[in-house]
Write a protein that holds these residues in place. Structure first.
Motif, mmCIF file in Angstrom:
data_model
loop_
_atom_site.group_PDB
_atom_site.id
_atom_site.type_symbol
_atom_site.label_atom_id
_atom_site.label_comp_id
_atom_site.label_asym_id
_atom_site.label_seq_id
_atom_site.Cartn_x
_atom_site.Cartn_y
_atom_site.Cartn_z
ATOM 1 N N ILE A 129 0.851 -1.237 -0.129
ATOM 2 C CA ILE A 129 0.098 -0.155 0.043
ATOM 3 C C ILE A 129 0.665 0.950 -0.036
ATOM 4 N N TRP A 130 1.809 1.383 0.876
ATOM 5 C CA TRP A 130 2.752 2.644 1.052
ATOM 6 C C TRP A 130 3.964 2.411 -0.053
ATOM 7 N N GLY A 170 6.671 6.822 8.541
ATOM 8 C CA GLY A 170 5.349 7.341 8.290
ATOM 9 C C GLY A 170 4.315 6.279 8.134
ATOM 10 N N SER A 171 4.763 5.261 7.547
ATOM 11 C CA SER A 171 3.701 4.027 7.020
ATOM 12 C C SER A 171 3.933 3.285 8.273
ATOM 13 N N MET A 172 4.835 3.114 9.291
ATOM 14 C CA MET A 172 4.959 2.306 10.303
ATOM 15 C C MET A 172 4.096 2.845 11.366
ATOM 16 N N MET A 173 4.005 4.394 11.413
ATOM 17 C CA MET A 173 3.121 4.917 12.152
ATOM 18 C C MET A 173 1.479 4.841 12.010
ATOM 19 N N ILE A 239 8.736 -4.751 7.197
ATOM 20 C CA ILE A 239 8.269 -3.507 6.496
ATOM 21 C C ILE A 239 9.540 -2.830 5.804
ATOM 22 N N VAL A 240 10.618 -2.683 6.362
ATOM 23 C CA VAL A 240 11.919 -2.171 5.611
ATOM 24 C C VAL A 240 12.410 -3.189 4.410
ATOM 25 N N TRP A 241 12.168 -4.264 4.425
ATOM 26 C CA TRP A 241 12.530 -5.392 3.445
ATOM 27 C C TRP A 241 11.871 -5.332 2.247
ATOM 28 N N ALA A 242 10.488 -5.248 2.565
ATOM 29 C CA ALA A 242 9.303 -5.393 1.682
ATOM 30 C C ALA A 242 9.313 -3.814 0.844
#
Length: 304
Positions: A129-130, A170-173, A239-242
């Motif tokens: 999504i992000w 931002g995406s993690m937030m 999240i970081v790897w993807a």
């Protein structure tokens, strides 16, 4: 004497029963937790490409080599940045949303679903999504900026080393705030109403009621949220790897992604194991004080 022997037999029988029931979880813990840690540490003392029949023993060479790599320290610094962000960002926003919703806002049930829904989405889906939102040409964020006449602010969000970590945060937030919100909201609802009413009778403002009555009583919820934030910061990977694979130019790399790339990209299994040991030790130094404080507070509350 017969009564003493009977009691002794009962205790022995109970001890055997307890040992039988404990044997399975202890065995599972040893097989799936203790043995992998020991095996990983042993592998970190070797040089192995994952295919050779026998690893080559190199002692502490892998650990020393990592300490001479700027890439390793950059990843460690990113983990520390994530630790600070996750303990402050989603935690503060979740507390704010919970406090606002606890005041009896209309449509409370709808907002609860809206706030918590992102947390139920798998990490890979969140990344997809992000990545679309951050697409520099036709992404949603760039499109919105252009539509309001701020197209000059559009960036290559995931391709610029200077801002990629902020984009990821931002995406993690958006993804993790729902957890903090839910824990804090449940904590606020568990505060006795008498305390709130007494403060209001004394003439306290809504801010004073929250800061001097509600917030101190939210300490158990805060412990849970901060503890999970610390754990998430140390094991951050998906999240970081993807979204970036640790790029560009290792700018967004954390220890977990570096470990994965070292093991399955460079086939340096021993050095990757050394990274995992470093990560375990660092996480222990960060998380163990939290566990100690939590256990101490539980013990104090039971004593009271």
């Amino acid at each position: 004497m017969p009564n003493f022997q009977l009691m002794r037999r009962k205790f022995q029988t109970a001890g055997v029963t307890h040992a039988i029931f404990l044997s399975l979880p202890v065995t599972l813990f040893a097989v799936f937790y203790v043995y992998p840690i020991i095996s990983t540490f042993n592998l970190s003392l070797h040089s192995w490409d994952g295919f050779s029949p026998t690893p080559k023993y190199v002692g502490l060479q892998n650990y020393v080599a990592l300490l001479h790599q700027s890439r390793f320290f950059h990843a460690l610094l990113n983990n520390i940045s994530w630790l600070v962000f996750l303990m402050l960002g989603p935690t503060s926003l979740g507390l704010l949303l919970a406090a606002l919703l606890d005041r009896g806002m209309k449509g409370e049930s709808v907002f609860r679903v809206i706030f918590f829904l992102p947390f139920t989405i798998p990490a890979v889906a969140v990344a997809a999504i992000w990545r679309w939102m951050y697409e520099p040409t036709n992404g949603l964020l760039t499109t919105i900026l252009r539509s309001v006449g701020l197209g000059g602010l559009a960036q290559n969000w995931l391709g610029d080393p200077s801002i990629v970590n902020f984009a990821l945060m931002g995406s993690m937030m958006w993804w993790t705030t729902g957890f903090a919100f839910l824990v804090f909201f449940a904590g606020l609802r568990n505060i006795p109403v008498e305390y709130i009413e007494a403060a209001r009778i004394e003439g306290a403002t809504p801010w004073q009621v929250f800061w001097k009555v509600s917030f101190p009583l939210l300490w158990p919820s805060t412990i849970v949220v901060l503890g999970m934030a610390a754990v998430d910061a140390m094991r951050l990977f998906d999240i970081v790897w993807a979204m970036t694979n640790g790029g560009p130019a290792y700018a967004s790399e954390v220890l977990a992604t570096q470990m994965y790339d070292t093991a399955f990209g460079r086939f340096e299994m021993g050095r990757a194991s050394a990274i995992s040991v470093y990560l375990l030790v660092i996480a222990g130094f960060i998380i163990m004080p939290y566990i100690y404080q939590l256990a101490k507070r539980v013990q104090d509350s039971e004593a009271e």
